[in-house]
Scaffold this active site. Sequence first.
Site, PDB file in Angstrom:
ATOM      1  CD  GLU A 450      -2.746   1.126   2.390  1.00  0.00           C
ATOM      2  OE1 GLU A 450      -2.860   0.401   3.163  1.00  0.00           O
ATOM      3  OE2 GLU A 450      -2.777   2.034   3.526  1.00  0.00           O
ATOM      4  CD  GLU A 455      -3.179   7.432   5.061  1.00  0.00           C
ATOM      5  OE1 GLU A 455      -4.805   6.956   5.772  1.00  0.00           O
ATOM      6  OE2 GLU A 455      -2.728   6.685   5.590  1.00  0.00           O
TER       7      GLU A 455
END
Length: 572
Positions: A450, A455
């Site tokens: 990932e 974020e």
Amino acid sequence: MSPPPGPGVRRLGALLALLLTLSLLSAVPAGAADTLLSQGRTATASSTENAAFPASAAVDGDAGTRWSSAFSDPQWIQVDLGAAATISQVRLSWEAAYATAFTVQASADGTSWTGLHATTTATGGDQTLNVSGSGRYVRVHGTRRATAYGYSLWEFQVYGTGGSSGAERLLSYNKPGVASSSQHDGNCWECTPARAFDLDPASRWATSSTTGWVDPGWIYVDLGATAQISKVVLQWDPAYATSYEIQVSPDAGSWTTIHSTTSGNGFKQTLNVTGSGRYVRMYGTQRATPYGYSLWEFQVYGTGGNPVDPPAPPDDPSNPPSLVWSDEFDGPAGSRPDAAKWRADPGTGPNNELEYYTDHDNASMDGQGHLVMEARKQATPGSACPVDPLTGSTTCQYTSARMNTGTKFHFTYGRVEARIKVPKGNGLWPAFWMMGADFLTGRPWPYNGEIDIMEVLGKDVKTSYSTVHAPAYNGGGGVGSPYTLPDGADFSGDFHVWAANWDSKGIVYTLDGRTVFTISKDEVERTRGPWIFDHPFYIILNLAVGGDWPGPPDASTPFPSRMLVDYVRVYQ
């Protein structure tokens, strides 16, 4: 092949042929500077008697295996030396089905041939032919058989200078492995010896949890033929050896140590060694943990052996890169995301999130060049949601949007960027990230990898995060960094461009063109664990509500809340 004698005669004949071949070939030296160029190289032939006698058997360094042709004239076998070479000697070890008339030829391209040696009175057996010529390809071309059968060679060896067989190469890829024990359970699925030799940094070998957490523990690889070993690379799991030896053997029975240590510290270790053998073993004598021994990768480099060419690594992007994929979100107001580029990812989110992702009901164009991903306070009965800490309900109280390019577009390496305006509010969690495409074919997270590009937590919109996750470092242990805007500005106040510049050396994250975090592949392998990001990934955009990291929304959280995306672009 030759007429079929009785079983005892066949066994005795093969043994005598093997001993005679080894003694004769070792007794006749090539030139002082000459090298065996043909061993383990690609060999082809005009025909084979059957699958048991392939052309490769004549160049594998094993005098007990052989190539045999069809029963007709003419027939040939040739070897590709990998690059142009100066050829000084050819050694042939014939089976009983030999050639009385043949030529040895060289070619630069495998099409136009030049003679190096010719005979019409050959008598078979072991022949050492001193020749003079050059070429990348060398061929034995038989024109008259000595028997009614075909042509058959135990060994076809080419000596000289140049070629590429003298260059160090990976010898252990996809070669069979054997270990003291191996694990196969819910904690380490199919952690067999072969996993250490597959060039897959997300698969590993581990000793058995029921019988193998003891000293010593070991694993070895069969290189297929004798090799000169120059380097061994070990990528350890946390279950590593503090004391171990690297050993070589001609027969997997008698071992010679070529490296030893009592101060191993795990992670990635590159060992420059010198040794010769068909088998190479890691022999662990002291474990660093109460658990066993475990290796993500065990790579052996050198010359000789019978190597299998690994897949070519992906190409790094050009500099400057070119735009290869994009979405500018220029559709009319209310239109859904382009189905040729995006698919919805409906359902409940992971990480104990509280939203239900709809089938694009919460994603649309605003008619001003933006994608709007909207989180709403909207109950969704019947959804498998975690308990809402505010209401105690297991019905999702929120809907939102999540979409990806999973079945539409994936890529390896390049610059991927998006211009995004994030929302503000407790419990909101906007993200722009990528998942390894093998997740779509069944490899679970985090083994697929990932790459998080952006974020932001709605409760702290002055901080952004970029992170990577892999089997050895994931969740809260991912490799990443927080960063802020100049002067402590609020990310929710305007659009910003987040980008990941990704290549074979690592990832450089930028914000509005300013480098904010760099992840080095070499450093991660030396200090955290294997790097698993050299394969295709796909893009994900989502706006989560709640979850383990951001916490739940509260009465101050505005609904609906919107994440705006101006564009997403990929350059390679």
